[in-house]
Scaffold this active site. Structure first.
Site, PDB file in Angstrom:
ATOM      1  N   LYS A 234       3.130  -3.088 -11.643  1.00 14.66           N
ATOM      2  CA  LYS A 234       1.967  -3.651 -10.947  1.00 14.66           C
ATOM      3  C   LYS A 234       1.639  -5.029 -11.519  1.00 14.66           C
ATOM      4  O   LYS A 234       1.441  -6.002 -10.769  1.00 14.66           O
ATOM      5  CB  LYS A 234       0.771  -2.718 -11.107  1.00 14.66           C
ATOM      6  CG  LYS A 234      -0.565  -3.323 -10.656  1.00 14.66           C
ATOM      7  CD  LYS A 234      -1.733  -2.422 -11.021  1.00 14.66           C
ATOM      8  CE  LYS A 234      -3.065  -3.089 -10.719  1.00 14.66           C
ATOM      9  NZ  LYS A 234      -3.280  -3.303  -9.280  1.00 14.66           N
TER      10      LYS A 234
ATOM     11  N   HIS B 135      -4.636  -6.263   3.846  1.00  5.03           N
ATOM     12  CA  HIS B 135      -3.635  -6.063   2.813  1.00  5.03           C
ATOM     13  C   HIS B 135      -2.661  -7.239   2.721  1.00  5.03           C
ATOM     14  O   HIS B 135      -1.774  -7.239   1.881  1.00  5.03           O
ATOM     15  CB  HIS B 135      -2.866  -4.764   3.056  1.00  5.03           C
ATOM     16  CG  HIS B 135      -3.698  -3.546   2.818  1.00  5.03           C
ATOM     17  ND1 HIS B 135      -4.301  -2.862   3.846  1.00  5.03           N
ATOM     18  CD2 HIS B 135      -4.063  -2.916   1.682  1.00  5.03           C
ATOM     19  CE1 HIS B 135      -4.991  -1.842   3.342  1.00  5.03           C
ATOM     20  NE2 HIS B 135      -4.862  -1.860   2.045  1.00  5.03           N
TER      21      HIS B 135
ATOM     22  N   TRP C 233      -7.436  12.712  -1.817  1.00  4.62           N
ATOM     23  CA  TRP C 233      -7.096  11.699  -2.811  1.00  4.62           C
ATOM     24  C   TRP C 233      -7.408  12.140  -4.234  1.00  4.62           C
ATOM     25  O   TRP C 233      -7.460  11.332  -5.150  1.00  4.62           O
ATOM     26  CB  TRP C 233      -7.796  10.389  -2.468  1.00  4.62           C
ATOM     27  CG  TRP C 233      -7.231   9.772  -1.219  1.00  4.62           C
ATOM     28  CD1 TRP C 233      -6.208  10.245  -0.460  1.00  4.62           C
ATOM     29  CD2 TRP C 233      -7.655   8.563  -0.592  1.00  4.62           C
ATOM     30  NE1 TRP C 233      -5.971   9.418   0.609  1.00  4.62           N
ATOM     31  CE2 TRP C 233      -6.846   8.372   0.563  1.00  4.62           C
ATOM     32  CE3 TRP C 233      -8.649   7.625  -0.881  1.00  4.62           C
ATOM     33  CZ2 TRP C 233      -6.996   7.273   1.410  1.00  4.62           C
ATOM     34  CZ3 TRP C 233      -8.797   6.534  -0.017  1.00  4.62           C
ATOM     35  CH2 TRP C 233      -7.980   6.357   1.106  1.00  4.62           C
TER      36      TRP C 233
ATOM     37  N   GLY D 127     -16.858  -2.146   3.787  1.00  3.23           N
ATOM     38  CA  GLY D 127     -17.662  -1.680   2.661  1.00  3.23           C
ATOM     39  C   GLY D 127     -17.506  -2.457   1.380  1.00  3.23           C
ATOM     40  O   GLY D 127     -18.486  -2.916   0.805  1.00  3.23           O
ATOM     41  N   SER D 128     -16.286  -2.625   0.899  1.00  2.00           N
ATOM     42  CA  SER D 128     -16.096  -3.259  -0.408  1.00  2.00           C
ATOM     43  C   SER D 128     -15.840  -4.752  -0.251  1.00  2.00           C
ATOM     44  O   SER D 128     -15.270  -5.209   0.752  1.00  2.00           O
ATOM     45  CB  SER D 128     -14.935  -2.607  -1.154  1.00  2.00           C
ATOM     46  OG  SER D 128     -13.733  -2.733  -0.414  1.00  2.00           O
TER      47      SER D 128
ATOM     48  N   ARG E  98      -0.586  -1.634  -5.553  1.00  2.00           N
ATOM     49  CA  ARG E  98      -1.850  -0.887  -5.556  1.00  2.00           C
ATOM     50  C   ARG E  98      -1.638   0.499  -6.165  1.00  2.00           C
ATOM     51  O   ARG E  98      -0.857   1.304  -5.655  1.00  2.00           O
ATOM     52  CB  ARG E  98      -2.375  -0.779  -4.134  1.00  2.00           C
ATOM     53  CG  ARG E  98      -3.537   0.179  -3.942  1.00  2.00           C
ATOM     54  CD  ARG E  98      -4.817  -0.355  -4.480  1.00  2.00           C
ATOM     55  NE  ARG E  98      -5.949   0.466  -4.060  1.00  2.00           N
ATOM     56  CZ  ARG E  98      -7.058   0.633  -4.753  1.00  2.00           C
ATOM     57  NH1 ARG E  98      -7.193   0.024  -5.910  1.00  2.00           N
ATOM     58  NH2 ARG E  98      -8.036   1.374  -4.304  1.00  2.00           N
TER      59      ARG E  98
END
Length: 761
Positions: free
Chosen positions: A8, A702, A569, A440-441, A523
């Site tokens: 990552k 994304h 999740w 939302g974020s 991610r």
């Protein structure tokens, strides 16, 4: 990704232009070497090769099979890695040069959006969707795979390349030409697979694993019939083929899988242990049978006695070779949990990461081959852990069971139907046509991450941390006001993850320090361990949301994660029905929604992006799941008054085959991901005449590219052709936490401009 998410970090440094392609390749090689050694040290007969990916394994196969979409305009002179990341991340026309610097990608002058992304069967792992049209051609490009085989062999390993089978590869792709049948491409694809197998044989490979997970699906007759033709074409290429299936029972394809001309068959005995006797009946004795006995999808320690109960009869009956293996790839679990500092000793003893699962295989192997006395200590520890979990008082909360038992039959119903709720909500909110909002974020900046890390280390006290988060919330609200958005969000600065944040505040959850798994690309997520009954001790979001609402006169959305997404999740307990666990979570979220409403919040979003991935792969099991999943959502949402507007969000899945069940969730507004599919996903909602309001995503969050206002207008006009304009909202595909503020503000500015232009036409 590596135990410390080394890949990552390397990927993101490469995309920022801080790491050269050669340096990125070196990091990938280091991880492969480490993981091959881990497999060898645990006694595996061969090591998997070709399952390493810089983004995902399907994307690897797009290049391996030479079918990069023509729309990217690749000349063939660009570096392979540059083309790979261009397909994965897209290229913005206005920043083509910058993208080439960051990703190494040359781009067409007009720019291109990334490949569509969706979930890998019923997991939270995503893959890039191959695109097929009438001009699609296949050409072998095996240099990378052959190099990895040579790497493994040079280290003394028996290399077992892992391929996605030709039929699964075609099935996972998407036809981009009207009337194209993907199966018509099979005759052009099979010679490329055959050529690859011949080259692997020439490289000294003995076994090749060919994954055909679509054998666990309800296939059209032509697809099922194509298996025999395909594997006859791949027979006698100089290597032994292990056909691998997983995630689902074979059912009507069981005899087909057993009769195919391959050297071995792998079956998932965790998900389909009840089929093992039938497999033993049908599989010819000269074929290898590989039994997936250790769960590759979840982190609970294997009940070895249950495993022996399946394996010993198979061993007694089996005339041919018997292999044991994980049920599927171990990429779905963390590298290791044996020494995770965040877990107490008792809980840690119940769990197994990938490394511990390899050790379990070794114990099973020795017990079967040498007798249980050879592994007495290991068996004692395993049995003690299973017994400890079954008897632990931490797992059950009597009050939770009592509440479920007393739940009224109407607890999953709003007071009035949508037709009666809608005018009340419109009167309360007074929004313009084509209202704009976000999912939302907002960007998780370096400042946010630094404050959270300092708080967790004890270097920042609670008041100072709350002040820092309030400052970030105020910034997000001010920026949304300046952009002209209609329904605002607080930005979720205080949240590390949309599931982890809630799990940390609910009873029944535990968290690891390093239990990371890949979701897509770079991610990674750290799923909670849902080990016991779920209860909410206190409000979780009300303080942050009401603070944000105090800063604006515009409606502020309360942001919750839905029960099915929290279930899917998390690493979920396997000692009670999943439907019961979902309902426990739903009641906790119902209480939170009621508290938000009581605090004056008029819009509450309960995200369910995972509703589709919880769907059993076989149609016969789907209605029961959809019934309890939709009910769990309704229970979470139905404790509020008619004038309170309930939103939900879903993304990166196909929904058209479950639209009646989505409608049955009865959210007032649903927002969905549609931009990568060019609004194709929305057509099903239009054909179905979805009754409530809907916000199709108008840009892909994304990808780093910033779409123009004209691009968004085009998508919105396509949406208005299938959905009544008065029912349409305008929003991005998903949350914006992974993006930076400059691109976020630029994209949202274009989005608001597109909505305003629609209002005046």
């Amino acid at each position: 990704m590596g135990a410390q998410r080394e890949l990552k970090q390397a990927l993101e440094r490469h995309w920022r232009g801080e790491l050269s392609p050669a340096e990125l390749e070196t990091q990938g090689q280091r991880l492969r070497v480490r993981h091959w050694e881990l497999q060898r040290d645990h006694g595996l007969a061969s090591v998997a090769v070709g399952d390493f990916a810089f983004y995902d394994q399907v994307a690897n196969h797009i290049q391996l099979l030479g079918c990069e979409p023509a729309r990217f305009g690749f000349s063939g002179d660009e570096p392979e890695l540059a083309r790979y990341f261009a397909m994965a991340r897209g290229v913005a026309a206005a920043h083509a040069h910058d993208e080439a610097c960051c990703c190494g990608a040359a781009s067409p002058a007009a720019g291109q959006p990334a490949l569509e992304m969706t979930k890998w069967f019923d997991t939270n792992y995503h893959y890039l969707v191959p695109e097929f049209d009438a001009q699609t051609r296949f050409r072998l490009n095996a240099g990378r795979l052959l190099a990895e085989v040579a790497e493994a062999q040079a280290l003394g390993h028996e290399a077992r390349p892992v391929l996605i089978g030709p039929l699964s590869f075609l099935w996972l792709g998407k036809a981009k030409a009207e009337g194209l049948d993907k199966l018509d491409l099979l005759d052009d694809l099979l010679p490329v697979y055959r050529e690859l197998l011949v080259q692997l044989a020439a490289a000294g490979v003995q076994w090749v694993q060919v994954d055909e997970p679509i054998l666990g699906l309800d296939l059209p007759g032509a697809w099922a019939l194509a298996f025999e033709r395909s594997y006859n074409a791949l027979h006698n290429c100089g290597v032994s083929l292990l056909l691998a299936t997983y995630f689902s029972p074979l059912e009507d394809h069981l005899s087909l899988a057993c009769k195919l001309p391959v050297a071995g068959l792998h079956v998932d005995a965790v998900r389909a242990g009840h089929e093992l006797q039938a497999v033993l009946d049908w599989l010819p004795p000269q074929r290898v049978l590989s039994i997936g006995i250790v769960d590759g999808r979840n982190i609970w320690r294997t009940d070895l006695d249950r495993a022996f109960a399946l394996l010993r009869p198979a061993l007694a009956r089996r005339g041919g070779e018997l292999w044991i293996a994980p049920s599927c790839s171990l990429l779905h679990v963390p590298v290791s949990l044996a020494h995770d500092a965040a877990l107490d000793a008792e809980l840690r003893s119940w769990l197994a990461g990938a490394t511990e699962k390899l050790a379990e295989l070794r114990v099973i192997q020795r017990a079967l081959n040498e007798g249980e006395t050879a592994v007495r200590a290991e068996l004692f520890a395993a049995r003690a852990a299973v017994a400890s979990r079954a008897a632990s008082p931490r797992v059950r909360r009597p009050a939770v069971g009592e509440r479920l038992a007393q739940l009224p039959a109407h607890a999953d119903r709003r007071a009035s139907a949508f037709a009666q709720r809608q005018p009340l909500q419109r009167e309360r909110l007074r929004l313009p046509p084509f209202p704009t909002t976000t999912i939302g974020s907002f960007p998780q900046t370096a400042e946010i991450r630094a404050a959270r890390a300092a708080f967790k280390r004890g270097q920042l006290d609670q008041p100072a941390y709350e002040a820092a988060m309030q400052q970030e919330i105020a910034l997000a609200v001010a920026r949304q006001e300046a952009l002209g958005l209609d329904v605002l969000v607080h930005g979720e600065a205080e949240r590390n993850d949309m599931v982890e944040y809630f799990g940390e505040q609910l009873h029944g959850f535990a968290f690891t320090a390093n239990g990371w798994v890949q979701s897509y690309g770079s991610r990674c997520v750290k799923p909670p361990v849902l080990f016991g009954d779920v209860a909410r001790p206190q409000a979780m979001t009300v303080g942050w949301t009401t603070y944000a609402q105090s800063l604006t006169k515009k409606p502020m959305k309360g942001m919750l994660t839905g029960p099915i997404t929290i279930l899917q999740w998390s690493f979920v307990r396997d000692d009670q029905p999943r439907a019961d666990t979902a309902l426990q979570i739903a009641l906790a979220m119902r209480d939170e929604a009621a508290d938000l409403e009581a605090a004056g919040i008029a819009v509450i979003q309960i995200d369910e992006p995972a509703i589709r991935e919880g769907l059993p792969l076989r149609r016969a099991q789907q209605p029961a799941y959809l019934k309890w999943a939709a009910r769990a959502f309704r229970v979470s949402a139905s404790g509020v008054a008619d004038a309170t507007q309930i939103h939900t969000h879903m993304c990166y899945s196909e929904f058209n085959d479950i639209l009646p069940d989505i409608a049955a969730m009865d959210a007032d507004v649903i927002t969905i991901e549609t931009s990568r599919s060019d609004m194709a996903l929305l057509r099903g909602f239009g054909d179905f005449r979805y009754p409530n309001e809907i916000g199709p995503g108008v840009y892909d969050i994304h990808s780093p590219r910033v779409p123009t206002t004209a691009e968004m207008l085009r998508l919105l006009r396509k949406a208005a052709e299938v959905i009544p304009p008065e029912q349409l909202w305008v929003n991005p595909d998903c949350g914006l936490k992974t993006r930076g503020w400059p691109e976020t503000e630029a994209a949202l500015r274009h989005m608001v401009a597109a909505a305003r232009e629609l209002r005046v036409r």
